[in-house]
Scaffold this motif. Sequence first.
Motif, PDB file in Angstrom:
ATOM      1  N   VAL A 311      -2.307  -7.921  21.054  1.00 52.10           N
ATOM      2  CA  VAL A 311      -3.349  -7.994  20.026  1.00 52.10           C
ATOM      3  C   VAL A 311      -2.872  -8.928  18.919  1.00 52.10           C
ATOM      4  N   MET A 312      -3.595 -10.033  18.736  1.00 52.68           N
ATOM      5  CA  MET A 312      -3.234 -11.018  17.725  1.00 52.68           C
ATOM      6  C   MET A 312      -3.912 -10.735  16.381  1.00 52.68           C
ATOM      7  N   ARG A 313      -5.122 -10.164  16.459  1.00 55.34           N
ATOM      8  CA  ARG A 313      -5.822  -9.804  15.213  1.00 55.34           C
ATOM      9  C   ARG A 313      -6.902  -8.775  15.556  1.00 55.34           C
ATOM     10  N   LYS A 314      -7.051  -7.795  14.685  1.00 54.00           N
ATOM     11  CA  LYS A 314      -8.099  -6.792  14.859  1.00 54.00           C
ATOM     12  C   LYS A 314      -8.655  -6.414  13.497  1.00 54.00           C
ATOM     13  N   GLN A 469      -5.624 -17.008  16.040  1.00 53.41           N
ATOM     14  CA  GLN A 469      -6.342 -15.804  15.649  1.00 53.41           C
ATOM     15  C   GLN A 469      -6.864 -15.811  14.221  1.00 53.41           C
ATOM     16  N   ASP A 470      -6.318 -16.675  13.370  1.00 54.67           N
ATOM     17  CA  ASP A 470      -6.762 -16.681  11.974  1.00 54.67           C
ATOM     18  C   ASP A 470      -7.726 -17.820  11.666  1.00 54.67           C
ATOM     19  N   ASP A 478     -17.335  -8.750  10.759  1.00 54.21           N
ATOM     20  CA  ASP A 478     -16.814  -7.447  10.333  1.00 54.21           C
ATOM     21  C   ASP A 478     -15.921  -6.801  11.383  1.00 54.21           C
ATOM     22  N   ASN A 479     -16.260  -6.996  12.647  1.00 49.91           N
ATOM     23  CA  ASN A 479     -15.539  -6.338  13.738  1.00 49.91           C
ATOM     24  C   ASN A 479     -15.069  -7.395  14.730  1.00 49.91           C
ATOM     25  N   GLY A 540     -10.555  -9.200   6.086  1.00 51.60           N
ATOM     26  CA  GLY A 540      -9.149  -9.469   6.323  1.00 51.60           C
ATOM     27  C   GLY A 540      -8.714 -10.751   5.630  1.00 51.60           C
ATOM     28  N   GLU A 541      -7.591 -11.280   6.067  1.00 56.42           N
ATOM     29  CA  GLU A 541      -7.032 -12.484   5.447  1.00 56.42           C
ATOM     30  C   GLU A 541      -7.695 -13.730   6.012  1.00 56.42           C
TER      31      GLU A 541
END
Length: 720
Positions: A311-314, A469-470, A478-479, A540-541
């Motif tokens: 998982v890279m981002r959640k 991922q960013d 949102d999700n 998130g960021e």
Amino acid sequence: MANLTKTNRRDFLKIAAMAGGGLFIGFNLSSCDSPKMKVLSTAEILSKALGFNSYLSISPEGHIVIYSPNPELGQNIKTSFPMIVAEELDADWKDVRVVQAFLDTENYDRQVTGGSGAMPHSWERLRKAGATARHMLVAAAAAKLEVPANSLTTEKGVIFHKDSGKKLTYGEVATEASLLTAPEEITLKDIKDFKIIGTPVKNVDNQAMFTGKPLFGLDFYREGMLHAMIQRPPFGMKLKSVNDVAAKGVKGIVDVVTFKNNVAVVGNSTWPLIQARKLLKIEYEADGSVESSSDHDRIFQELLDGKEAQVMRKDGNVDLAFKNAAQVIKSEYQCPFLSHTPMEPMNFFADVRADKVELVGPTQTPDRARSETAELLGIPPENISVELTRLGGGFGRRLRADFVVEAVELSKMMKAPVKVTWSREDDMTGGAYRPAVRYRFEAALDEQGNMIGYKLRGAGINAGNSTRQDNFPSGSVDNLLIESVEHKSPITTNPWRAPITNFLAYAEQAFLDEVAFAAKKDPVKFRLELLERAKKSPVGEIKYDVDRMIGVIELAAEKSQWGKNGNLHQGFSVYYSHRSYVAQVADVEINKGNPVLKKIYAVTDCGIVVNPTGADQQVRGGIVDGMGHAMFSNLTFENGVPKQKNFDSYRLIRMKEVPEIEVHFVQNGIDPTGLGEPALPPTGGAIANAIFKATGKRLRSQPFVEQQEFSEINLELRMT
């Protein structure tokens, strides 16, 4: 307003004699004429030029020598770096000579070409180098004229005292100035006062390239050196036996030697090597890891369907968003292995002696070449000199040092200087490739067509993390769930121009168009809605600049007259990579029932454009590269060997297939960001989206020409 900045001591060490005592190539330059070449020996430069810092020297005759530390492979760094130094120095560009610096880790940081990071890293260092030297020259002139330093001005290499009318050239005070101590703080110019930066300056190597002067690694020659060509094993195979009797009988062959599963033919010139290598009788045996392209299809499916992934981002509750979605869109995109195919195949020269090693050739990572040589030979790195030639392309392939180490090993074995040269077939079959990747995307929409959920799983073969991922759309949904999973393969891979994003951008941007279509929204407005959400209610960021991305989108829509020409079918794409933002629009027109790719618009935000000529070429080159590889190129394997071995079977774009390209830059005055790579990633997506608009056919795999959907639409690429 001028910038006050502290100097860094290591940036201003005096130039010392370079190892090797070879030739430096210098140029008399002007901003409008091709430069005139002059060959200067190391001794001649150092005897006349007085060192001010690691980036420049000035002679009493007024000649300014600016050292360009980073490898030049076509990104124009050998021209743009000296422009920055000359700007702050207030030099006359016609008096500047540019010299490619040797590897020197004491005086230079990040002497690397890769990741479009050279300009962002060196921008302030280069400015300080020029400004510091100018400060020292003015101080020396003030002492000589017996006037306050703040009463003096500079322009084009001349120091003026307005009140008395006196003036001194830089050469007249160079000796005294070079003995002064560099200041702790230095004032940099306001960008509105730039006179060289922002003006079109031709490549300093143009004249040498046009007239065939020796610049590249393949041009390098040393009296008495041996030549070598190597037969390397297929991926996943090891050497079993060699019969070299016939090869050794070829006139001009000195020896045939084996090392690390390689068989090297060594001789006095390359032609006998080519003939002798054909006569080698080599047997290989599998080491248990041989793979073919048919294996990769199975591997991709297993990776995408498997339960295990990193998982890279959640963000948010992804499962709930998809459970409550009014509509779910799901697609897979795939990209193949690609060869780097620089026009100059790999080559390098090594001279291993008892107490030192001399390395000469084209490398993107000279310090890596030196460190791997030091490790191999067990000697201190300071005993190894690395002289950089111009690179005939690299695109990430020359980040590795395998071809350097080959030359070192053979020089040690032969007890003589050796130059290793790869053929085109060697480059394609024994290289390190862009990794192959397959992506699975899913998007959840609510009743109003808003994207409330987003999932991406990247499955790569030797790709490492196959996601970014960013990057957008992260932060605007949102999700969100982004995962990566990798298969380890014996097939060597390497960063390839705009690593990962070169194919991820195409897949992401094509999928976002699918989502916009399902939501019944204009693709540009759909992206802007997401970005406005990221700006007002970030999730998130967020590691990209939302306003800069909005800026290139809006300008690209304006310049391309997005949606305002009913005869055109337009495709849009935007991407952030290597600190820069690029939006592109592709125009497809229907002509006699066939779609024709007519034009590509590109808007780039890379901060201050140092050299408009070079910047324009970088964007155009990135688009042509991105288009050509998305459309045509593919590398497939059978029993560990690429089926495509040369340009007769490995398809590249042709000049007649390049559409009109219109380039624009955002003028925002921020410090320069990357430019060598960012224009490539958005191109495939813009073209694929335009083709869908014109034909209703989705292109979800590269190369496009090998898709069934593509063969059905008869796209015309010739510019009309």
